[in-house]
Write an enzyme that holds these catalytic residues in place. Structure first.
Site, PDB file in Angstrom:
ATOM      1  N   CYS A   8       0.859  -1.182   0.000  1.00  0.00           N
ATOM      2  CA  CYS A   8       0.000   0.000   0.000  1.00  0.00           C
ATOM      3  C   CYS A   8       0.899   1.236   0.000  1.00  0.00           C
ATOM      4  O   CYS A   8       2.098   1.133   0.200  1.00  0.00           O
ATOM      5  CB  CYS A   8      -0.895   0.018   1.243  1.00  0.00           C
ATOM      6  SG  CYS A   8      -1.946  -1.439   1.425  1.00  0.00           S
ATOM      7  N   ARG A  33       1.099   1.506  -6.081  1.00  0.00           N
ATOM      8  CA  ARG A  33       1.271   0.560  -4.983  1.00  0.00           C
ATOM      9  C   ARG A  33      -0.059  -0.035  -4.515  1.00  0.00           C
ATOM     10  O   ARG A  33      -0.065  -1.028  -3.793  1.00  0.00           O
ATOM     11  CB  ARG A  33       1.924   1.261  -3.782  1.00  0.00           C
ATOM     12  CG  ARG A  33       3.325   1.726  -4.030  1.00  0.00           C
ATOM     13  CD  ARG A  33       3.822   2.566  -2.856  1.00  0.00           C
ATOM     14  NE  ARG A  33       5.216   2.890  -3.039  1.00  0.00           N
ATOM     15  CZ  ARG A  33       6.222   2.159  -2.571  1.00  0.00           C
ATOM     16  NH1 ARG A  33       5.974   1.061  -1.905  1.00  0.00           N
ATOM     17  NH2 ARG A  33       7.462   2.524  -2.770  1.00  0.00           N
ATOM     18  N   TRP A  81      -3.896  -1.504  -1.209  1.00  0.00           N
ATOM     19  CA  TRP A  81      -3.943  -2.789  -1.906  1.00  0.00           C
ATOM     20  C   TRP A  81      -4.425  -3.793  -0.878  1.00  0.00           C
ATOM     21  O   TRP A  81      -3.740  -4.117   0.075  1.00  0.00           O
ATOM     22  CB  TRP A  81      -2.563  -3.173  -2.434  1.00  0.00           C
ATOM     23  CG  TRP A  81      -2.542  -4.488  -3.152  1.00  0.00           C
ATOM     24  CD1 TRP A  81      -2.232  -5.716  -2.635  1.00  0.00           C
ATOM     25  CD2 TRP A  81      -2.861  -4.707  -4.526  1.00  0.00           C
ATOM     26  NE1 TRP A  81      -2.338  -6.678  -3.600  1.00  0.00           N
ATOM     27  CE2 TRP A  81      -2.719  -6.091  -4.776  1.00  0.00           C
ATOM     28  CE3 TRP A  81      -3.258  -3.881  -5.566  1.00  0.00           C
ATOM     29  CZ2 TRP A  81      -2.942  -6.661  -6.035  1.00  0.00           C
ATOM     30  CZ3 TRP A  81      -3.480  -4.452  -6.810  1.00  0.00           C
ATOM     31  CH2 TRP A  81      -3.321  -5.818  -7.034  1.00  0.00           C
ATOM     32  N   ASN A 105       0.742  -0.025   6.121  1.00  0.00           N
ATOM     33  CA  ASN A 105       1.199  -0.824   4.986  1.00  0.00           C
ATOM     34  C   ASN A 105       1.817  -2.087   5.556  1.00  0.00           C
ATOM     35  O   ASN A 105       2.714  -2.017   6.390  1.00  0.00           O
ATOM     36  CB  ASN A 105       2.236  -0.034   4.176  1.00  0.00           C
ATOM     37  CG  ASN A 105       2.899  -0.867   3.084  1.00  0.00           C
ATOM     38  OD1 ASN A 105       2.430  -1.947   2.740  1.00  0.00           O
ATOM     39  ND2 ASN A 105       3.985  -0.358   2.547  1.00  0.00           N
ATOM     40  N   GLY A 106       1.340  -3.259   5.119  1.00  0.00           N
ATOM     41  CA  GLY A 106       1.895  -4.511   5.605  1.00  0.00           C
ATOM     42  C   GLY A 106       0.820  -5.455   6.082  1.00  0.00           C
ATOM     43  O   GLY A 106      -0.362  -5.325   5.752  1.00  0.00           O
ATOM     44  N   GLU A 485       7.825 -21.523 -18.741  1.00  0.00           N
ATOM     45  CA  GLU A 485       7.726 -20.143 -18.296  1.00  0.00           C
ATOM     46  C   GLU A 485       8.895 -19.310 -18.809  1.00  0.00           C
ATOM     47  O   GLU A 485       8.724 -18.161 -19.201  1.00  0.00           O
ATOM     48  CB  GLU A 485       7.664 -20.091 -16.768  1.00  0.00           C
ATOM     49  CG  GLU A 485       7.705 -18.700 -16.166  1.00  0.00           C
ATOM     50  CD  GLU A 485       6.550 -17.792 -16.598  1.00  0.00           C
ATOM     51  OE1 GLU A 485       6.620 -16.588 -16.317  1.00  0.00           O
ATOM     52  OE2 GLU A 485       5.581 -18.290 -17.214  1.00  0.00           O
ATOM     53  N   LYS A 489       8.454 -15.978 -21.097  1.00  0.00           N
ATOM     54  CA  LYS A 489       8.970 -14.687 -20.637  1.00  0.00           C
ATOM     55  C   LYS A 489       9.837 -14.046 -21.709  1.00  0.00           C
ATOM     56  O   LYS A 489       9.758 -12.842 -21.947  1.00  0.00           O
ATOM     57  CB  LYS A 489       9.786 -14.904 -19.344  1.00  0.00           C
ATOM     58  CG  LYS A 489       9.811 -13.763 -18.386  1.00  0.00           C
ATOM     59  CD  LYS A 489       8.411 -13.298 -17.974  1.00  0.00           C
ATOM     60  CE  LYS A 489       7.534 -14.393 -17.471  1.00  0.00           C
ATOM     61  NZ  LYS A 489       6.112 -14.048 -17.423  1.00  0.00           N
ATOM     62  N   GLU A 492       7.619 -12.889 -24.902  1.00  0.00           N
ATOM     63  CA  GLU A 492       6.648 -11.815 -24.741  1.00  0.00           C
ATOM     64  C   GLU A 492       7.284 -10.435 -24.615  1.00  0.00           C
ATOM     65  O   GLU A 492       6.627  -9.433 -24.899  1.00  0.00           O
ATOM     66  CB  GLU A 492       5.712 -12.087 -23.562  1.00  0.00           C
ATOM     67  CG  GLU A 492       6.322 -12.068 -22.191  1.00  0.00           C
ATOM     68  CD  GLU A 492       5.303 -12.410 -21.104  1.00  0.00           C
ATOM     69  OE1 GLU A 492       4.099 -12.142 -21.295  1.00  0.00           O
ATOM     70  OE2 GLU A 492       5.713 -12.945 -20.048  1.00  0.00           O
ATOM     71  N   HIS A 508      12.555 -36.728 -31.355  1.00  0.00           N
ATOM     72  CA  HIS A 508      11.323 -37.121 -32.042  1.00  0.00           C
ATOM     73  C   HIS A 508      10.854 -36.047 -33.024  1.00  0.00           C
ATOM     74  O   HIS A 508       9.665 -35.997 -33.359  1.00  0.00           O
ATOM     75  CB  HIS A 508      10.232 -37.437 -31.027  1.00  0.00           C
ATOM     76  CG  HIS A 508      10.562 -38.607 -30.164  1.00  0.00           C
ATOM     77  ND1 HIS A 508      10.524 -39.911 -30.619  1.00  0.00           N
ATOM     78  CD2 HIS A 508      10.979 -38.669 -28.871  1.00  0.00           C
ATOM     79  CE1 HIS A 508      10.894 -40.737 -29.650  1.00  0.00           C
ATOM     80  NE2 HIS A 508      11.175 -40.002 -28.573  1.00  0.00           N
ATOM     81  N   LYS A 607      -2.116  -6.406 -19.156  1.00  0.00           N
ATOM     82  CA  LYS A 607      -1.757  -7.030 -17.883  1.00  0.00           C
ATOM     83  C   LYS A 607      -2.708  -8.156 -17.519  1.00  0.00           C
ATOM     84  O   LYS A 607      -2.300  -9.215 -17.069  1.00  0.00           O
ATOM     85  CB  LYS A 607      -1.740  -5.975 -16.764  1.00  0.00           C
ATOM     86  CG  LYS A 607      -1.268  -6.530 -15.416  1.00  0.00           C
ATOM     87  CD  LYS A 607       0.123  -7.107 -15.519  1.00  0.00           C
ATOM     88  CE  LYS A 607       0.551  -7.802 -14.242  1.00  0.00           C
ATOM     89  NZ  LYS A 607       1.812  -8.533 -14.399  1.00  0.00           N
TER      90      LYS A 607
END
Length: 612
Positions: A8, A33, A81, A105-106, A485, A489, A492, A508, A607
Site C-alpha cells: 500500500c 502501490r 492494496w 502498509n503490511g 515459463e 517470458k 513476450e 522425435h 496485464k
C-alpha cells in the site's frame, strides 16, 4: 533502494500548506502501490476528520469535491492494496477513533488473537482489516504518552508494518514507525513528510531519512526526531534523492519488471508466512485443512499463461509428494472440452488479477458440476475470489509490468504449501518430514536473493541472444515445467520466437530445427534426471547449438557441454523451480533491454485478459 517491500502507499504531512492537497498529490505518486481504495485523515479544528472511499484516488477527490475536504495543516493518507477485507469504504484506511487514527502498509500476522483480546475488553470492529486491530490496540494502551504507547504495541504485534499515526492530543505532529515495510521521512523547509517512497515527496523536497526497523519518528513542522523503542534519540544521515520523478517511482530501477524481480524474496515471505504455524502448513484461515483436502478424488488446476505454468509446477510436486492425480488445463481449453469433473473433485484456479475471463468461466463450469473450487489470486475482492468456495490470496502487491515475475513466484510458493499439506493429510509424509520441507520453504526467500545476485551473468548470456531468430528451452520433469515459463517470458518481451520442449522429445522431431549457433537454454536442477538432460544437451551441441546451461551447484559439467554455465545457489531440488526461475527472468529482461524494447509494456499485450 533495492529489496523494497510494498503493498500500500502511505503519506503524511506537517506544515503550512493545506494537508489534504499535499496528501492527495503525494498519494497520486504512490497509486501504483495500491488502487482499490484511498483515504486521508486531517486535524481539522482540533478533531481528526477522515475522508475515505473505495476505488481509485480520483473517487476520493470527487467525494471531497462534493462533501468538502478536511481543512488543516497536519494529516496522513493512504492508497490501499487489500490484504485483509475486501475493497470497500469501510475497509479503506485510515482506521481508528477520536483518540487515535492510523494508516498501515503490511500485514499484522497475529491480528486474530489481538482482535479476540480487544473484543473481550469491550472493543467493537467496523471493518475486516488487520489495520483496525492495530488502531484499537494503540487506543487500548494510550495513556497520554504516544512514545510509550507505540513501543508497547510494537512489542505485541507480529508481522510487517509501516504505520503513520495521529493522536488527538497532539494536533501539531504525526508519528511513524516501520518493520519490514518501507517508510521514509521527508525533510523540507518549515514542513516535513512521511511516505512509503521518494516519489510521494520529491515535488516538495529531495531530502529524507530512511527509517530502520522499529525506529519511531516524531514529525513536527520544524523538526524531525527519531527514537528507538526505548526512547533513545537516534541521529541519522540525511539522504538526498538524485533521480527524477519517473526513476523514483521505480525505486531507482530502470523498469518495473526489474524492480519486481528484486521484490520476489519479500513477496514470497509475505505470502507464505501467514500460512505457516509451528513450521507446518496452516490454511485454516482460508477454510480448509488436511482432512478436507484428502477427500478429493481428483484435482484440476486451471489457469492461463504464466499462471498455468505455475500450475504445472504444482502438478509435479503434488503428484510426487502427495501421490494424488492432478490435471493441468489451459482455461480456454478446459471449458470447451466437456471435462470429466464431478462433486468429488477439487478445481484450483490461478489468476493474478482474479478477473481472467477464461479462468472465471472454467470456475463457473466446475461449480455447476458440483466440484469444490479454490482460487489462488492476488487481488482482494476480485470476481474469481468472490465466486470460489475457498480463496488463497498471494501477497505480491500490485504487479505493474505486463510480464509477470513475482506473481508467478508467489503462486508457486502456495502450490508448495498445498502439496506439503496434502502429502501430510494422505500419510505420504510424517509430521517431521512435512515440517522439514516447510522450513526449507521458509528459507527460500534468502536463496532467491542469492539467485538475483547472478544478474551480471544473466546479462552476459542475454547479450548472446539478441541477434537470434529463434530459441529452444529444454528440461526434464520440473525443469521442463520451468522451461515453459522461461520461454514465454523471453518471447513476450524480447519478441524473439522461442519454444520449450521436454528434453527427451528432441529426437522425435524438434532437433531438426537446430542450426549453427542457434541458442538453446537448458535447465538441469533435478539430480535423478541430470545424466539424461546432459545427454540431450550434447545432442544439440553436436549439431551446432549455442548452449546456455542453468544448473544446480553440484552438477559436474564436462568441458564443451555448454557455452555459458550459470550455477544456481544451493537448495533442495524439489524447491529449485523457485530458484531457477530468477535467471530465466533476468535473461528475458536483459535480452529485451538490449534490443531496446519497451520492457514493461510489450506490444499487443495487456496485464490482465478480461475478455475471451
Amino acid at each position: 533502494m533495492k529489496g523494497i517491500k510494498y503493498m500500500c502507499g502511505i503519506a503524511g504531512y506537517v506544515g503550512d500548506r493545506e494537508s489534504a492537497d499535499v496528501l492527495v498529490d503525494a498519494l497520486s505518486k504512490l497509486e501504483y502501490r495500491g488502487y482499490d481504495s484511498a483515504g486521508i485523515a486531517v486535524f481539522d479544528h482540533g478533531n481528526i476528520k477522515v475522508k475515505k472511499c473505495k476505488g481509485r484516488l480520483a473517487n476520493l477527490v470527487e467525494k471531497m469535491d462534493e462533501e468538502g475536504k478536511p481543512q488543516g495543516h497536519v494529516g496522513i493518507g493512504h492508497t490501499r492494496w487489500a490484504t485483509h477485507g475486501e475493497p470497500s469504504d469501510i475497509n479503506s484506511h485510515p482506521h481508528g477513533n477520536k483518540r487515535v487514527t492510523i494508516v498501515h502498509n503490511g500485514i499484522i500476522e497475529n491480528y486474530k488473537k489481538l482482535k479476540d483480546f480487544l473484543i473481550g475488553e469491550g472493543y467493537s470492529f467496523a471493518s475486516e482489516t488487520d489495520t483496525e486491530v492495530a488502531a484499537k490496540l494503540l487506543d487500548y494502551y494510550y495513556d497520554g504518552d504516544p512514545m510509550k504507547t507505540i513501543a508497547k504495541v510494537l512489542s505485541e504485534i507480529k508481522g510487517s508494518y509501516a504505520l503513520g499515526i495521529m493522536f488527538r492530543d497532539f494536533p501539531d505532529e504525526i508519528f511513524a514507525v516501520r518493520k519490514d515495510s518501507p517508510l521514509i521521512v521527508g525533510v523540507g523547509e518549515h514542513e516535513n513528510f512521511i511516505a512509503s517512497d521518494v516519489p510521494a515527496i520529491i515535488h516538495y523536497t529531495r531530502d529524507y531519512y530512511l527509517l530502520d526497523q522499529n525506529e519511531i519518528a516524531v514529525i513536527k513542522k520544524d523538526s524531525v526526531k527519531i527514537y528507538d523503542v526505548h526512547g533513545n534519540e537516534i541521529h541519522k544521515e540525511l539522504n538526498t534523492a538524485d533521480w527524477d520523478v519517473d526513476a523514483a517511482e521505480k525505486g531507482g530501477y530502470a523498469h518495473f519488471m526489474l524492480k519486481e524481480i528484486h521484490e520476489q524474496p519479500d513477496s514470497v515471505k509475505r505470502t507464505i508466512m501467514p500460512r505457516i504455524m509451528d513450521d507446518m502448513p496452516d490454511f485454516s484461515a482460508e477454510g480448509f485443512n488436511p482432512d478436507k483436502l484428502k477427500n478429493y478424488k481428483n484435482i484440476y488446476i486451471v489457469a492461463c499463461g504464466t499462471a498455468m505454468h505455475a500450475g504445472m509446477v504444482g502438478k509435479y510436486i503434488i503428484e510426487k509428494m502427495a501421490r494424488v492425480s492432478v490435471t493441468v488445463d489451459i482455461a480456454s481449453e478446459f471449458r470447451y472440452r466437456d471435462p470429466l469433473i464431478s462433486e468429488d473433485d477439487l478445481m484450483i484456479v490461478i489468476s493474478q488479477s482474479g478477473e481472467t475471463a477464461d479462468t472465471k468461466a472454467a470456475l463457473e463450469l466446475a461449480k455447476q458440476a458440483g466440484a469444490d473450487t479454490m482460487a489462488i489470486v492476488n487481488v482482494k475482492g476480485s470476481s474469481i475470489a468472490r465466486e470460489a468456495d475457498m480463496v488463497v490470496y498471494t501477497h505480491a502487491g500490485p504487479e505493474i509490468s505486463v510480464a509477470s515475475t513475482k506473481a508467478y513466484m508467489v503462486q508457486i510458493s502456495i502450490m508448495y504449501l498445498i502439496a506439503f499439506e496434502l502429502a501430510y493429510a494422505n500419510g505420504k509424509m510424517d509430521e517431521a518430514e512435512c515440517s522439514r520441507y516447510t522450513k526449507m520453504l521458509e528459507e527460500i526467500p534468502e536463496v532467491i536473493e542469492e539467485a538475483i545476485a547472478l544478474e551480471s551473468k544473466c546479462q552476459f548470456a542475454a547479450s548472446k541472444l539478441i541477434n537470434a531468430d529463434s530459441l529452444l528451452y529444454i528440461g526434464r520433469g520440473l525443469d521442463y515445467a520451468l522451461s515453459m515459463e522461461g520461454s514465454l517470458k523471453l518471447k513476450e518481451i524480447s519478441y524473439i520466437h522461442s519454444e520449450s520442449y521436454a528434453a527427451g522429445e528432441l529426437k522425435h522431431g524438434t532437433i531438426s530445427l537446430i542450426t549453427e549457433q542457434m541458442p538453446v537454454i537448458a535447465i538441469a536442477t533435478q539430480k535423478n534426471l541430470e545424466e539424461k538432460t546432459i545427454s540431450n544437451i550434447k545432442e544439440v551441441k553436436s549439431r551446432g547449438a549455442f548452449v546456455v546451461l542453468i544448473a544446480e551447484p553440484e552438477l559436474d559439467i564436462e568441458d564443451g557441454v555448454a557455452d555459458i554455465v550459470i550455477k544456481l545457489p544451493q537448495a533442495d531440488q524439489l524447491l529449485m523451480p523457485m530458484v531457477a526461475a530468477v535467471p530465466l527472468q533476468l535473461i528475458a529482461y536483459y535480452t529485451a533491454v538490449l534490443k531496446g524494447n519497451d520492457v514493461d509494456k510489450p506490444r499487443n499485450l495487456a496485464k490482465s485478459v478480461t475478455v475471451e
